[in-house]
Each structure stands twice: as structure tokens, then as C-alpha cells.
Write a protein that holds these residues in place. Sequence first.
Motif, PDB file in Angstrom:
ATOM      1  N   ALA A 184       0.829  -1.208   0.000  1.00 26.48           N
ATOM      2  CA  ALA A 184       0.000   0.000   0.000  1.00 26.48           C
ATOM      3  C   ALA A 184       0.861   1.255   0.000  1.00 26.48           C
ATOM      4  N   PHE A 238      -1.312  -1.093  -5.181  1.00 20.75           N
ATOM      5  CA  PHE A 238      -2.619  -1.340  -4.580  1.00 20.75           C
ATOM      6  C   PHE A 238      -3.232  -2.660  -5.039  1.00 20.75           C
ATOM      7  N   THR A 239      -2.874  -3.106  -6.249  1.00 21.72           N
ATOM      8  CA  THR A 239      -3.400  -4.394  -6.721  1.00 21.72           C
ATOM      9  C   THR A 239      -2.921  -5.523  -5.822  1.00 21.72           C
ATOM     10  N   ARG A 296      -4.556  -5.183  -2.314  1.00 25.00           N
ATOM     11  CA  ARG A 296      -5.942  -5.652  -2.290  1.00 25.00           C
ATOM     12  C   ARG A 296      -6.019  -7.163  -2.452  1.00 25.00           C
ATOM     13  N   SER A 297      -5.061  -7.749  -3.171  1.00 21.15           N
ATOM     14  CA  SER A 297      -5.030  -9.198  -3.305  1.00 21.15           C
ATOM     15  C   SER A 297      -4.783  -9.854  -1.941  1.00 21.15           C
ATOM     16  N   LEU A 312      -5.489  -8.474   0.916  1.00 19.81           N
ATOM     17  CA  LEU A 312      -6.712  -8.219   1.681  1.00 19.81           C
ATOM     18  C   LEU A 312      -7.778  -9.270   1.363  1.00 19.81           C
ATOM     19  N   ASP A 313      -7.923  -9.594   0.087  1.00 13.47           N
ATOM     20  CA  ASP A 313      -8.901 -10.621  -0.302  1.00 13.47           C
ATOM     21  C   ASP A 313      -8.547 -11.970   0.317  1.00 13.47           C
ATOM     22  N   ARG A 372     -14.526  -5.153   2.364  1.00 14.16           N
ATOM     23  CA  ARG A 372     -13.470  -5.008   1.359  1.00 14.16           C
ATOM     24  C   ARG A 372     -13.338  -3.554   0.904  1.00 14.16           C
ATOM     25  N   SER A 395     -10.055  -1.392   1.716  1.00 17.43           N
ATOM     26  CA  SER A 395      -9.319  -0.958   0.518  1.00 17.43           C
ATOM     27  C   SER A 395      -9.124   0.556   0.536  1.00 17.43           C
TER      28      SER A 395
END
Length: 333
Positions: A257, A262-263, A266-267, A269-270, A321, A325
Amino acid sequence: MDDPLWIETHAPSLDDIPQEDVRERLQDAVDEPVNLVLHGPVGSGKTAAVRALADAAHESENDLFELNVKDFFGMTKKEISNDPRFEHFITPKRKRESSKADLINYVLKESASYPPVSGDYTTVLLDNAESIREDFQQALRRVMEQHHEATQFVIATRQPTKLIPPIRSRCFPVSVRAPTADETVDVLRDIVEAEGVPYEDDGLEYVAGYAAGNLRKAVTAAQATHEAEGEVTMDAAYETLQDVGLDDEISGMLDDAESGDFTDARSTLDDLLVDEGLDGTEVLDEILRVGRSRYAGDALAELHELAGDVDVMLAEGNSDRVQLSRMLAELGR
């Protein structure tokens, strides 16, 4: 863990539910079936309580139909059509001609209309119900009206205020508070004695304190301690649980982050939300825990300010999410 999960193999009966007031209210629902809304924090035992209710009320386990709303409403039309739970009553024509909303409504109707295998009614559990959109709640209300004579609806949620008034008015509320430390210790003692695991009371108390009212977390931590040390004592629990965490994943997510990736952030985070099964509040707690050793001064104060905003949004039922995010994006900015 390679062994069967204790949280599943030692699922409570109605008499074993640690919260006395919940036991009494659910026993009343066995004697006189009514629609229910079980509400309480993560890990308080809402789902286990409903399964215990169904086990006491029905001779056949097939008279309980469970639907995890958080997962179900996030499925695509193709995933709904191909799901083994639903595919047997979704015809190719319906699959081809129906929208996702139509399929969801159809699944709700079919699930509620199944005749009981034994007894006079079936029980439908809608878990994590705070995720139901209002238009689908209206469809659920109509299903509840149409099938109230032979179907008991039980809605489990962290946030009953997210349910529309017509649904709440058709359900008896049952507050499932987090178990106390003593109640958690009693549950753990029953499990380790049934498993033949050596233990000491202070070890069980340490695990209960570590879980902080999350019964699922407590049982999982006790099993992890046993598998790592062969016993559940204070020393064993301390050695095991001080290393249990998601420090590497959280730190990597914050690194991504901050660097603008960010991709990747966020991956991760998922993965935490889906694969690890954490909810937004648990991820937020982990971020704060890691952040306290990572940041200082103004940076730490800003992290807490961001976390406070996100915590409010999560409490209002906003998407885990989306809100987390947004927090990661703000940290990067």
C-alpha cells in the motif's frame, strides 16, 4: 491443522451452549417454533446455536438448510447455477433466461418450500444476513409470508439494524452476547477432556483471555496449542500463541500500500477476508496491532484516525473489502 477441527467435532448441543439466556430462548423455540433473529459479535456462537436448535428440533439433519448470505449474494449467476446445493432445481432454461436476481429469489423460494423429512417444518438459516441488499430482503419477506406454516426462518447477523422492519417484525430477537472468560474456559475444559489432552486451568484461562470473547478463536487456539506442544498449559499456550498471527501478511500488505502497489495490497486483503475467513473488524485489529510496532508519532496517530473512520463504517454494515481498501489507499497516499 491436519486433524479434524475441534470447532466442528465438538459442536455444542442445545444444553451445551455457554450463554444461559440463549439456551433458554432457543429451548422455547424447539417447543414452539417461531422465526428468529440471532444477533451478536463475531465468534459468539450464533451459527453453532442455530445448528444445535435444529438438531434438537428435527429428527433428520436434512430439515436444516443453511445459506451463508455473505457468500451467496456475492456469487455470479454461473456459480449459483453450478452450485451442488442448487443445481438440481435450476433447469437449463431457467439458468439461461433468468437474471442473477431472479435466480437468487428462486433459490430462496425453493429452499423455503422443501417439505420436511420428519416432523412438521423445516428450518432455514440465513447466516451473515447483514449482507442482504434491501431489494432481496423484500423478496425474502414475501417468501417468509408464503411459507410461514411449514418453514422456520432463523437469521443470524452482527447487525440486526440492517434488516428491514417487515423482516424484524416477523422474527423473535435473540441476543447472543460474547461468552465470558469463565464460560469460555468451561467450553475448552469439556473439549480437552473429551480429547484426552493434558491441560492446566491456567492454560485454559490464558487461551480464553487470548480469544477475548471469540469462542471460535478460543477453540482453534486450544487445538493449535495441543498440536504444537502436546498439552494446553500456560507455558504451552504462551509459546504457541505468541507466534500465531498474520504479521507477515499484514506487513506485506502495508508495504504494498505504501509503495503504491494497490493491486497486490488488495489481493492480500482478499486472501485475509476469504481464505483466512476474517471479517473486516478482525483485519482492522490486525492492522492496528502490526501498525503499533511499525509507526510512531504523527504516522501512528493518522493510522488510528483512519481506523476509527473505517470502524464506524463497518459498524454501519458497509462492505469490509471496500472500506479496508479505502484505508489502504489512504495509507499509500
